[in-house]
Design an enzyme around this catalytic site. Structure first.
Site, PDB file in Angstrom:
ATOM      1  N   ASP A 172       3.953  -3.943  -5.743  1.00 28.94           N
ATOM      2  CA  ASP A 172       4.546  -5.217  -5.310  1.00 28.94           C
ATOM      3  C   ASP A 172       6.062  -5.101  -5.260  1.00 28.94           C
ATOM      4  OD1 ASP A 172       2.192  -6.551  -4.952  1.00 28.94           O
ATOM      5  OD2 ASP A 172       2.322  -7.762  -6.792  1.00 28.94           O
ATOM      6  N   GLU A 195       0.836  -1.215   0.000  1.00 26.57           N
ATOM      7  CA  GLU A 195       0.000   0.000   0.000  1.00 26.57           C
ATOM      8  C   GLU A 195       0.867   1.260   0.000  1.00 26.57           C
ATOM      9  OE1 GLU A 195      -3.187   0.050  -0.475  1.00 26.57           O
ATOM     10  OE2 GLU A 195      -3.265  -2.135  -0.498  1.00 26.57           O
TER      11      GLU A 195
HETATM   12 ZN   LIG Z   1      -2.422  -2.472  -4.690  1.00 31.49          ZN
END
Ligand SMILES: [Zn+2]
Length: 453
Positions: free
Chosen positions: A395, A303
């Site tokens: 990621d 996030e």
């Molecule tokens: Zn995401």
């Protein structure tokens, strides 16, 4: 603006040339609208059928890369859940296209408008009543499918935690909150449409922007707590890990909170809300139950990656640019008689005895809201593609800041617990998926077993 439409329609009766021009533009607009509505429906039905067939075909075997970590029973459950939801989606698509058709070409909105004109005359109250009645009727039409998906589908797969009582309380609360916020906003925009001259749409856009920014501040503080409880995060080891991670990444936040997501659903999530230093981190209690400390840290780092790469800011700016375009288009369309008549609505004429003209602003807003999705559905692959790219970037950021293995196992657990399919149809993915499929995400994460398999 209302004046322009009224003048325009006035011309119709005087000029022998205008009617044909008007009628043919109106007819072209009707055909275009009907064509795109049908094409969009067929496209979405085709995509959903592909997805159902693809998932069913791969139901009996876990993909090789996951065979060691996902039990066959879980894979089959995910397939059944996906297929059940997609089948119901077919019904919903057909229904929603029928509803759009009912409001427009079949005369629903026109009938509602005529009835309210008769009851209230033409003015601000009639326009507000038109918007409110439209919202109430649309909301009511959606209720059965919301009930079915919560109490039949989610229930059958063990995700639903809601009682009918809570569902009704939610419905009541969200209707009240919607009315309290929506009606004054609608009144302000309608007033601008009538009073701010030709460039009303620019002013309305400014109001809309201001409203959205305000909502981002107000929502976490005052609105979200109406529906859920937020407790400060108490787990000390997790708190220490999360605080260290945020410092490492250069983030300040107004606090870490746990939300009682389990009151409604077993699906897990985590999110950020707010602005600047007022940002809050919110973990669903379901997420903390399912993941280890390291895995939660990796999810949070993902996030944070969205913030570091300015995905959120860019999304907000993009939304503002698109809404400016939308308001400008609405400003133009609302002055065209064919925009109304082509969608099955007779614009308001002068109301005898009252102050001149009855505005068509609420009608223009509603027709615009009904028509826009009919055309923009074809853009969804573009937005989905951009979103998937952002997910890969987030990621990669999480992998750099935490353990890749933690991120990989968190993704797998969330996939399994949410019964997301590991074998979606590739074309369906391209069109709709805002997140890349687990197979693609894991393949890019170093140290995950799937990437070496
Ligand atoms: Zn995401």
């Amino acid at each position: 603006m209302a004046g322009i439409v009224a003048d325009h329609l006035h011309l119709r009766s005087d000029s022998p040339f205008f009617p044909t021009a008007h009628v043919s533009t109106s007819l072209i607009w009707t055909s275009l609208f009907a064509f795109f509505l049908l094409a969009g429906l067929l496209l979405r039905l085709w995509l959903a059928t592909r997805q159902i067939r693809h998932v069913a075909r791969h139901r009996n075997a876990v993909p090789a890369a996951f065979a060691a970590r996902i039990p066959l029973a879980a894979h089959e459950r995910a397939a059944d859940y996906t297929i059940t939801k997609s089948r119901f989606g077919l019904v919903e698509m057909a229904l929603s296209a029928a509803v759009v058709l009912g409001w427009t070409l079949l005369g629903g909105l026109d009938a509602l408008n005529q009835w309210l004109m008769g009851a209230l005359g033409g003015g601000m109250w009639q326009q507000l009543a038109l918007l409110a009645c439209f919202a109430l009727i649309s909301g009511t039409i959606d209720l059965p499918s919301s009930l079915y998906s919560t109490f039949v589908i989610e229930q059958r797969f063990g995700f639903n935690q809601m009682s009918l009582r809570l569902w009704l309380a939610d419905l009541l609360k969200s209707t009240l909150v919607g009315a309290l916020i929506g009606l004054p906003l609608a009144a302000l925009i309608l007033w601008l449409m009538g009073a701010a001259g030709q460039l009303w749409w620019l002013w309305a856009w400014c109001v809309w922007m201001g409203f959205n920014l305000l909502l981002m501040v107000v929502y976490p503080l005052f609105i979200a707590p109406i529906f859920n409880q937020f407790q400060p995060l108490e787990d000390d080891s997790l708190k220490a890990r999360v605080t260290a991670l945020m410092q490492r990444c250069g983030f300040t936040s107004k606090g870490l909170f746990v939300m009682d997501g389990s009151r409604r659903s077993a699906h897990a999530n985590a999110y950020f809300t707010g602005f600047g230093a007022g940002k809050r981190v919110v973990f669903f209690d379901t997420l903390l139950k399912q993941l280890s400390v390291g895995e939660v840290e990796a999810v949070l780092a993902h996030e944070l990656g969205h913030f570091k790469h300015k995905h959120i800011t860019r999304r907000i700016i993009g939304m503002f640019a698109i809404s400016l375009l939308g308001f400008a288009l609405l400003g133009w369309l609302s002055t065209k008689g064919w925009f109304y008549t082509g969608l099955g609505v007779m614009p308001n004429f002068n109301v005898a005895g009252v102050d001149g003209s009855a505005p068509n602003d609420a009608l223009a807003l509603l027709l615009f809201l009904l028509a826009v999705p009919v055309f923009t559905v074809f853009l969804s692959p573009l937005f989905a593609q951009m979103s998937r790219k952002h997910e890969f970037e987030a990621d990669a950021y999480a992998v750099a800041q935490t353990q890749g293995a933690d991120l990989a196992s968190a993704l797998l657990k969330l996939h399994e617990d949410n019964a997301s399919t590991l074998t979606p149809d590739p074309v369906y993915v391209k069109f709709y998926y805002s997140h890349p499929p687990a197979t693609e995400r894991l393949a890019r994460i170093p140290h995950s077993q799937a990437s070496t398999a």
